[in-house]
Every structure is written in structure tokens, then in C-alpha cells.
Design a protein around this motif. Structure first.
Motif, PDB file in Angstrom:
ATOM      1  N   GLU A   1      -4.377  -3.972   4.002  1.00 17.53           N
ATOM      2  CA  GLU A   1      -4.421  -3.347   4.772  1.00 17.53           C
ATOM      3  C   GLU A   1      -3.030  -3.115   4.771  1.00 17.53           C
TER       4      GLU A   1
ATOM      5  N   LYS B   1      -0.071  -4.018   4.597  1.00 22.52           N
ATOM      6  CA  LYS B   1       0.872  -4.304   3.483  1.00 22.52           C
ATOM      7  C   LYS B   1       1.039  -2.405   3.698  1.00 22.52           C
ATOM      8  N   ALA B   2       0.043  -1.864   3.234  1.00 25.72           N
ATOM      9  CA  ALA B   2      -0.766  -0.208   3.315  1.00 25.72           C
ATOM     10  C   ALA B   2      -0.068   0.011   4.511  1.00 25.72           C
ATOM     11  N   GLU B   3      -0.602  -0.762   5.329  1.00 29.11           N
ATOM     12  CA  GLU B   3       0.212   0.731   6.519  1.00 29.11           C
ATOM     13  C   GLU B   3       1.794   0.392   6.796  1.00 29.11           C
TER      14      GLU B   3
ATOM     15  N   GLN C   1       4.064   0.022   4.499  1.00 29.02           N
ATOM     16  CA  GLN C   1       4.103   1.060   3.413  1.00 29.02           C
ATOM     17  C   GLN C   1       4.008   2.292   3.873  1.00 29.02           C
TER      18      GLN C   1
END
Lengths: 258, 178
Positions: free
Chosen positions: B113, B115-117, B119
């Protein structure tokens, strides 16, 4: 009725049946005359011995763990004598050692008693010579067996109670000593009288049929049968009592109270 | 009836009247001893002794069997206890494993989560920057064009052909001053 009584002497009739004789009467046969040294009761002893030897000497499968029917019955007897008679009276060590003696006492007396219940046979145990001989064996064990086991000193302990003032001992020791013989004498009389009495009662009841007349036959027959059945029970009981009391008396001498 | 009795009695008992019930009889006494001790000895050898030995053997065997059974029972109880413990332990371990994997999964999810944020943030920042750059470029272009248009317009208005180089200088100065 009166002259009947006069001609039929009931007491003689009974006495002749229960006392020892020199001949053996079998049905439909002339009486068998016995040689001088052997009496009817002596013959019964021999027959009982022979019977016991035949019955007990049958080959036994000692190796097999499961005993045969007859072996099983004998085992029950031996177990009973060992666990209920010999061991409680004499302790585990002497009890196990003397078990064969009591087994022999029991089965010998039982066979003699039961043989007396068979018609045409005679009761050897209704003779005080036989019971006296058996009681003497017990007496020998009470005196000499105890001497052998405890020594003369140990044997005297059984006669001389400890912790009793000396003057009393002059009274007690003779009583204890005479008690030994009285015990054996009582053994002899108990078996003798018990076996004799049953037969006398049966014979008296049957004799009464002749004295009172044949109309009393059913009643007397039932009575005699009842006494007969009682006698069979007494045969077992007296064999047991003789064995048990022998064990108790010998036990008292082997292990005198402290 | 009486006759048969009277006839039978003497035949039956010749020593009638002679009471021998309490007569001592040494021969009978001896015979009793002989028979009794014969029985005692013979039966001891052939009956009592083997029976007693067999009984004792069987008793010992039964005692041993009972002991063995007791041992087996104890062992069985021990095994059952061990088994219960093993099961409990296995249960505990399984629970631990499940718990650990759940924790790991939650953590992994968090990481993903995060990392996704990140990115997304990067993408967003890039986009914003690009937009800004494009906008600035666009504004510069617009200024330049509007200046040219103004110059052209002034040329037309003044009808005076000025040096293109001079014009550019003026425009640049103009932009700087802007």
C-alpha cells in the motif's frame, strides 16, 4: 402289638447294624466271613483307600495349564484346604507344608463317612478305634510336630503361659497339658458320635415301622430320608470340622500365644 | 413278618447281644494308621504335591500377567499423555504459524500500500511538474507571440520597416522587463 415289641428288640437291631462285625452282608449273597484281624470297619477302610487310590491316581496332565474336570474338583478341594484351613491356622509357611496332611484327613474321612451312607456298606468313622487313630495322628503333630518345629523349650512355652505368677503355674501347666489330650479326645468323640448318631436315628425310624405297624411306613420313610439327607450333609461337615480343628490345634501348638 | 425277622437276625448277626460298640480294637487302630499313612504318602507324591505345585505355578503366572497388564496400562497412559501433549504442541505451532503468516500478510499489504502510495505520489508530482513546465512554456510562447504580434502591429501602424535584429532586441528587453 405288645408281643411284636417283645419279639423285635429295636435296640439290639440298631446296635447290630452300627457296631463292628466280622462278616459282610451283601444282597443275595451268603455273608462274607472276614479273617480274624480284619473286621467290617477295617474292610471299609481298605475299600475307601482303594477307591481313593483309583480315583486320585488317574493320570493327570500336569503339564497342561487347563485341568480336567476331576482335576479341577480336586484342585478346588486342595485350594480350599490350603487357603481356608491350613494357612489361616498355621501361617503361610507351615500351612503350605501341612496342606497335604489336611487334604488327606479331609478326603479320607469324607470317603469313610459317605461310604456309610451307601446301603450294605458300613461307617468306619462310627467306630471310635478309627476316629481315635485319626485323632492320635493330630495329637502326635500337636506334641512331636511342635517339638520338632520349636524345640523342647519352644514346646514348653506352649504349655507354660508367660506373664503368669509362679504359684498359678502349678495349676495352669497341668491343665494345659491335659488340655492337649482333651482336644484330641474331643476330636475322636465328635466324629465318632456324629457318624454314629445319624445312623442310629435312621435305623430307629425304620425300626419304628416294624414296632408301630406298616401304616407308618410313608411317614417314617420320609423322616428317614430327611435324616439321610442331613447325614450326607453331616458327612461333609464332620470331615471339614475334623480337618479344621486338627489344623487349629496343631496351629496353637506350632505358634503358641505370646 | 416276625418269622423272617427272627430268622434273619441270627443269620445277620451271630454275635447278637454282644455289645462291641466301645470295644477297643488294636488291629483296627493299626489298620487305620496303615491306610491313612499309605494314602498320605501315595497321594502326596501323586496328587497333592503336583496339584499344589501347579496351583502355585498358576498363581505366579497370574500375578505376573496382572503385573504385565498393569505395566501395559501404565505405558498406554503414558503414550496417551504424550500423544495429547504432541497434539497440543502441534495445535499451538499451527496457531503460531497462522498468526505469523497473518501478520506477515498484513505487513506485506501495508508495504504494498505504502509503495503504491509513494508511486502514486511520484506519478502525481511528475504530472504536476510536467503540467507546470508545459504551462510555463506555453506562457513564454504566448508572450513571445503576443510580442511579435504587437511588433507586427506596431510595424503596420508605424509603417516603418525596422531592423529585424533590433526588433528582437527590443522584444527580449521587453520580455525581461515583463
Amino acid at each position: 402289638m405288645d408281643d411284636l415289641k417283645g419279639q423285635f428288640a429295636l435296640d439290639q437291631y440298631i446296635m447290630n447294624h452300627v457296631q463292628n462285625a466280622q462278616q459282610w452282608h451283601l444282597p443275595f449273597l451268603p455273608p462274607i466271613h472276614l479273617p480274624g484281624f480284619l473286621t467290617l470297619h477295617g474292610l471299609m477302610l481298605l475299600i475307601a483307600t482303594g477307591l481313593l487310590l483309583i480315583l486320585l491316581l488317574r493320570p493327570r496332565h500336569a503339564e497342561s495349564r487347563i485341568p480336567s474336570k476331576w482335576g479341577n474338583a480336586l484342585e478346588i478341594l486342595v485350594l480350599f484346604i490350603r487357603d481356608e484351613v491350613a494357612v489361616p491356622c498355621l501361617g503361610p509357611e507351615d500351612g503350605k507344608k501341612l496342606t497335604p496332611l489336611f487334604c488327606t484327613f479331609f478326603i479320607f474321612i469324607l470317603f469313610l463317612n459317605l461310604m456309610g451312607m451307601i446301603p450294605f456298606f458300613s461307617t468306619a468313622t462310627a467306630n471310635f478305634n478309627v476316629t481315635g487313630a485319626l485323632a492320635l495322628i493330630t495329637l502326635c503333630f500337636m506334641i512331636f510336630g511342635a517339638m520338632y518345629k520349636n524345640g523342647i523349650k519352644g514346646f514348653s512355652h506352649a504349655l507354660i503361659p508367660s506373664g503368669v505368677p509362679v504359684p498359678l503355674l502349678f495349676l495352669l501347666v497341668p491343665i494345659e497339658f491335659v488340655g492337649l489330650f482333651i482336644k484330641a479326645f474331643a476330636l475322636m468323640i465328635r466324629l465318632f458320635a456324629n457318624m454314629l448318631a445319624g445312623h442310629i436315628v435312621i435305623l430307629a425310624l425304620l425300626g419304628l415301622i416294624i414296632i408301630l405297624g406298616y401304616f407308618t411306613l410313608p411317614f417314617m420313610f420320609v423322616m428317614a430320608l430327611a435324616i439321610y439327607l442331613l447325614e450326607v450333609f453331616v458327612a461333609f461337615l464332620q470331615a471339614y470340622i475334623f480337618t479344621l480343628l486338627s489344623a487349629m490345634f496343631i496351629g496353637l501348638m506350632y505358634h503358641p500365644a505370646h | 413278618m416276625n418269622e423272617t425277622l427272627n430268622v434273619a437276625q441270627p443269620l445277620h448277626h451271630p454275635e447278637e447281644g454282644q455289645n462291641t460298640l466301645l470295644a477297643p480294637d488294636a488291629a483296627l487302630l493299626l489298620l487305620t494308621w496303615i491306610t491313612f499313612f499309605t494314602l498320605l504318602v501315595v497321594l502326596y507324591k501323586t496328587a497333592w504335591k503336583p496339584i499344589l505345585t501347579a496351583l502355585e505355578k498358576r498363581e505366579a503366572m497370574i500375578r505376573k500377567a496382572v503385573d504385565n497388564a498393569e505395566d501395559a496400562k501404565n505405558q498406554l497412559a503414558k503414550i496417551a499423555e504424550t500423544r495429547g501433549q504432541l497434539i497440543k504442541e502441534a495445535d499451538r505451532e499451527a496457531r503460531e504459524i497462522v498468526e505469523a503468516s497473518r501478520k506477515a500478510a498484513v505487513e506485506a499489504a501495508k508495504v504494498i500500500e505504502h509503495k503504491a502510495e509513494e508511486q502514486a505520489q511520484i506519478i502525481l508530482e511528475n504530472a504536476q511538474r510536467e503540467i507546470k513546465e508545459a504551462k510555463e512554456e506555453l506562457v513564454a510562447d504566448l508572450r513571445r507571440e503576443s510580442a511579435q504580434v504587437a511588433v507586427q502591429l506596431a510595424e503596420k501602424i508605424l509603417e516603418e520597416n525596422l531592423n529585424n535584429e533590433k526588433n528582437n532586441k527590443i522584444i527580449d528587453q521587453f520580455i525581461k522587463n515583463l
